[in-house]
Design a protein around this motif. Sequence first.
Motif, mmCIF file in Angstrom:
data_model
loop_
_atom_site.group_PDB
_atom_site.id
_atom_site.type_symbol
_atom_site.label_atom_id
_atom_site.label_comp_id
_atom_site.label_asym_id
_atom_site.label_seq_id
_atom_site.Cartn_x
_atom_site.Cartn_y
_atom_site.Cartn_z
ATOM 1 N N UNK A 356 0.829 -1.206 0.000
ATOM 2 C CA UNK A 356 0.000 0.000 0.000
ATOM 3 C C UNK A 356 0.863 1.255 0.000
ATOM 4 N N UNK A 357 2.008 1.197 0.681
ATOM 5 C CA UNK A 357 2.917 2.347 0.674
ATOM 6 C C UNK A 357 3.347 2.673 -0.750
ATOM 7 N N UNK A 358 3.628 1.635 -1.529
ATOM 8 C CA UNK A 358 4.073 1.844 -2.907
ATOM 9 C C UNK A 358 2.913 2.218 -3.822
ATOM 10 N N UNK A 359 1.770 1.583 -3.625
ATOM 11 C CA UNK A 359 0.606 1.957 -4.434
ATOM 12 C C UNK A 359 0.222 3.417 -4.197
ATOM 13 N N UNK A 360 0.306 3.853 -2.948
ATOM 14 C CA UNK A 360 0.012 5.251 -2.653
ATOM 15 C C UNK A 360 0.975 6.187 -3.346
ATOM 16 N N UNK A 361 2.226 5.767 -3.438
ATOM 17 C CA UNK A 361 3.223 6.581 -4.135
ATOM 18 C C UNK A 361 2.942 6.605 -5.632
ATOM 19 N N UNK A 362 2.587 5.443 -6.197
ATOM 20 C CA UNK A 362 2.292 5.384 -7.624
ATOM 21 C C UNK A 362 1.112 6.248 -8.015
ATOM 22 N N UNK A 363 0.130 6.357 -7.118
ATOM 23 C CA UNK A 363 -1.038 7.204 -7.370
ATOM 24 C C UNK A 363 -0.775 8.664 -7.024
ATOM 25 N N UNK A 364 0.393 8.950 -6.471
ATOM 26 C CA UNK A 364 0.804 10.281 -6.017
ATOM 27 C C UNK A 364 -0.045 10.776 -4.848
ATOM 28 N N UNK A 365 -0.541 9.852 -4.050
ATOM 29 C CA UNK A 365 -1.189 10.220 -2.797
ATOM 30 C C UNK A 365 -0.165 10.317 -1.670
ATOM 31 N N UNK A 366 0.943 9.614 -1.805
ATOM 32 C CA UNK A 366 1.984 9.584 -0.776
ATOM 33 C C UNK A 366 3.203 10.357 -1.243
ATOM 34 N N UNK A 367 3.831 11.058 -0.323
ATOM 35 C CA UNK A 367 5.132 11.637 -0.621
ATOM 36 C C UNK A 367 6.185 10.540 -0.535
ATOM 37 N N UNK A 368 7.361 10.849 -1.038
ATOM 38 C CA UNK A 368 8.464 9.894 -0.942
ATOM 39 C C UNK A 368 8.757 9.571 0.524
#
Length: 437
Positions: A356-368
């Motif tokens: 989920x951490x990576x999926x959130x990053x791929x969707x640009x919901x998560x910062x690096x």
Amino acid sequence: MHDPLHDEHAAPGGAYDIEAELHDEVFPDFPAPADGSPWQAPADLEEHLYELCQEDDAYGYLRAIAVEGLYRPVPVTEAGRTERTDSESELLTVDLPDGRKVAQVYTAGVLPRPHPAVVYEYVTLDSLAHGCPDDVDLLVVNAATPCQQFFLTTDDEREVWSDLHDQYHRADGLGNRIDTRRTGAPEAGSRLLHGLACGAHLCFTNGDAWNTVDWHGAGHHNEIGRLEEWWGVHDRDDWLSLQERLLTRDVSPWYWDFVLDARTALARRYGPRVDAELWRDRVEAALRHRVVETGGPGEPHRPGEDPELDQFVAHLRGLVGKVLRYEARFRADELLPPDGHVGTVAAWDIGRASKMARWGRGARYATHAEMIKALERASEAARATYTSWEGFSAGYVLGRCLHFDEESFGSWYTDVLRAHRALTTDPDSPWLTVPFQ
């Protein structure tokens, strides 16, 4: 209360500070070794393409990318979204000094760290054959890398692209494999690398590289769609909430581990071989005692006093049998040792938290920074709960089966069993290269 996931650079209103995410790696840039030595490609596909370039085998190159697909860069507006949908956005092009126009696409292994100005969308060779604008003269794959290759975009060439796609591409054919990046991975022995390895079940099933934080996944819009369809996540706030719940193991039903904990308590008192009926009785007694603890001595808790409670008790007593039957199958399939059992299904949430951490990053919901923090917390949670990858995997598999399988022992079980076997035996597996503790 401070949100343990929230990036200090995040801005109000669910967005994050674009300035804090800026860096220089907008497009891939892999210079060839200055001393003329062979290039160390980031992944197996790029290594293969590099060899094909050395052999001047353009047709073999096309065949390889027909199988895997490609990624095309798409500019992002100031509002933080691509200007049009995935299928509508135009190819990014550059003009050569001789006036010809070149469109650029890339393979997964060379994609750079996500950048606020650009997202990468997945595209097949067939989509390029039909969607490449008529004014584009050349297609360049993996520009500015040692596996760079140019192709004409004539009608005859595009027909070859479509034929190769039809012959070799399978939408579901890229999963069930271990994909390890050879360069750019986090430092060996780090919590971050261990946290990435916690998501290995899903990486194997989806055919994703398990050890990269430069995450683009299935392409920006596909990552958004994945989160919407499977998780009900529609924006950054949804992602932050779900990521935290997975990390704190608040997504799976609490009573799964409640039942398993009852057996653990009995095993400490009577030894490892716990009688099934004694286990059921312990579950019932503990549950009825819990009702009294939370509601007070006057709360209906005895058999016959509360029909809903009695029904729930029956469900948990039945869950004991379900766990025992799954564990028997696990032992028969060597997922558990002959005398093994599952102590907790925490891995089911922890493993999904890693992805989920990576999926959130791929969707640009998560910062690096938020992605990194979540991955490190997944590592900490796994190490605090389990002592081995095999134990972690058994907990993950049981959680998945309790969630989806309903004792059918169908694909929800057989697919993850396949992942378990590969991850515990393949020399390239993270579980054989990353120590659990």
